[in-house]
Scaffold this active site. Structure first.
Site, PDB file in Angstrom:
ATOM      1  CB  CYS B 133     -11.590   1.028   1.699  1.00 12.10           C
ATOM      2  SG  CYS B 133     -10.517   2.413   1.650  1.00 12.10           S
ATOM      3  CG  HIS B 258     -11.825   3.997   6.207  1.00  9.74           C
ATOM      4  ND1 HIS B 258     -10.393   3.724   6.446  1.00  9.74           N
ATOM      5  CD2 HIS B 258     -11.533   3.877   4.791  1.00  9.74           C
ATOM      6  CE1 HIS B 258      -9.674   3.825   5.618  1.00  9.74           C
ATOM      7  NE2 HIS B 258     -10.369   3.778   4.587  1.00  9.74           N
TER       8      HIS B 258
END
EC number: 1.2.1.11
Lengths: 360, 360
Positions: B133, B258
């Site tokens: 990710c 993120h």
């Protein structure tokens, strides 16, 4: 100087967030001062604050407030410092200023006692500048490495605490946390923003459950003032005016203690063991670096302490001249009040003949 | 393939955090699938989950569960994927795996449809890997810049959301926030740690009111597994096996999305205008970059959206070949479920003759 033979200190901005930490620190450190005079804006005059176990009444900021003052520590907004630091200096005080007003003035030294104490001697304006909190949260560690290896380049990313924006920053985070705690927020576009409302305090975006890549005001070419401060001040303190420095400053939901990732390139090959030896013995630095044992600095552990903490020391896998570091420093202590107090103590030692000759 | 002529899809790990987002995404995207079969561990079998507006019963993970499956999307722990992806492939399914088990296998392509769709063709094991990710949250933007300017070096720092550690990560942050909200915590050494207790969930330190410079497990020379993934996977996806990549991964108290700061050095001189033009037109990228108007991406705004958001585009002041970027991506969508679904759709197009020839 007071009849005790100890110099008189003035704390200007005694009622602010950094001022409060200054008074704590003055109570904790060796007592080199005679009188400690507390100065603030007229609306705070008359308040009583504790310092060295005594209640001291705050006096209003006027020219006469500096009568008999040997050293004046300023923590006030830039424009107040720009006006009043020269006034205090003209009255004979050595000013140690924590604003941004004088840091890049070529006639004002920018001092970190562990890195460039010699710079203190040359202060033709009677003013010494204290660096920005973000620079100060890493520079002691970088100064130690530079002295041994010779810095060639810095790439820095910050994880900055809200108290860097003063009491309003802390109050904003706490208010936002009360609104988001116990909820399912943070999973849909804009849900945090809707919950905290339009008033985001000193920050351009919500800071709870968020990170905000902005600190300060807009400078040329998309840089923030905070990023330019880290670059310009690091160069000046390290005495490397052409050092390449690339910085991105980001605010995070931490109350106090700035963290930074640092990619530091040096003149020649470095080793992790060599770097660790330097960091383990450098004054003002704590090496806390054993990730296998869960040891690396985080703001939750560093807050309230004096040193610059360094962990995650690695050599770049593709460049034997570069190190990766994670650095934490309490932005209100070493990042502001402590460094100011350390500079003031160096000046006090000069005045009382325990240091070099005063030049002011 | 189903009698509709549309391929059959299996979602393995349908009940997990990423699985839930996969089902949402399958309901939102063009309906290229015939049957969608939901597979999970035996203890979740029998549960009913909504996908494309219908309730579908979860079946247990067995070899027979893959009968008739054309494409199987896996989101399960590494060891489960290592065991079961080859089983599904042996039953004739093309596996799109979101674990770390196969990403660096030279016989398994690691695919980001906007960056290296061609790599999908060569999959001798019948397995295609979906990147980590953290890599995925930035790589679409870097792929676009690389295609034009040619990357020469990356220095990356992450600001990683707790949902990267699964539901346990989210629950840990939420529980800790409930303990620290409405308090004066965050100003004394260890005060947050004492308030949240010793059980810090999947994280080695408290994550509320803190940042934690660690993600994953310990690798050689002090690197974390997460940092090595970002380096190794970026090189493989970009087709630059010798690219210097220095990464420091840091967990922050954000639920989902993120963020990364990127210092990217290119083969020759670059301009901000040139970079902005590329980013503004690259598929899957949103350029959101007007700090004077308060425009830069933050997780609070990016969460729940599909693209890679880029802001704070600056040219390094000391290096005309380097750019500084702040990049955000939803780690559960593009960072996991969306990219997996996109790869699966490319495979579906092959199978149904709308893409290139299937090689499996």
């Amino acid at each position: 100087m007071a009849p005790t033979g100890k110099p008189t200190l003035a704390v200007v901005g005694a009622t602010g967030a950094v001022g409060a930490v200054m008074l704590q620190i003055l109570s904790q450190r060796a007592d080199v001062w005679g009188e400690i005079r507390l100065i603030a804006s007229p609306r705070s005059a008359g308040r009583k604050l504790a310092v060295r176990g005594q209640e001291v009444e705050v006096v209003a900021l006027t020219e006469d407030a500096f009568a008999g003052v040997d050293v004046a520590m300023f923590d006030v907004p830039d424009e107040v410092a720009a006006e009043w630091a020269p006034v205090a200096a003209a009255r004979g005080a050595v000013v140690v200023d924590n604003s941004g007003a004088f840091r890049m003035d070529p006639e004002v030294p920018l001092v970190v006692p562990e890195v460039n104490p010699h710079a203190l001697r040359n202060r033709p304006r009677g003013i010494v500048a204290n660096p920005n909190c973000t620079t100060l949260s890493m520079i002691v560690a970088l100064g130690a490495l530079n002295a041994e290896f010779g810095l060639r380049e810095l790439v820095v990313s910050s994880y900055q605490a809200v108290s860097g924006a003063g009491r309003a920053g802390v109050e904003t985070l706490r208010a936002q946390l009360s609104l988001v705690a116990g909820t399912e927020l943070g999973t849909k576009p804009g849900d945090v923003r809707r919950a905290v409302g339009d008033d985001t305090g000193p920050f351009p975006e919500p800071v709870a459950l968020n990170v905000v890549p902005w600190a300060g005001s807009l400078r040329a070419d998309g840089w923030s003032s905070e990023e330019m401060k880290v670059r310009d001040e690091s160069r000046k303190i390290l005495g490397l005016p052409a050092l390449p420095v690339a910085v991105t400053c980001v605010r995070v939901p931490v109350v106090t203690t700035h963290s930074l990732t640092v990619h530091a390139r040096f003149q020649g090959e470095v080793t992790v063991d060599g770097a660790r030896e330097i960091l383990a013995t450098a004054p003002g630095v704590v090496l806390y670096d054993d990730p296998g044992a869960g040891e690396f600095p985080t703001p939750a552990d560093v807050v309230g302490t004096d040193p610059t903490w360094v962990g995650r020391v690695r050599r770049a896998l593709d460049d034997p001249t570069a190190l990766e570091l994670f650095v934490c420093g309490d932005n209100l202590r070493k990042g502001a009040a402590l460094n100011t107090a350390q500079i003031a103590e160096l000046v006090a030692a000069e005045i009382t003949g325990h240091g070099g000759p005063a030049r002011h």
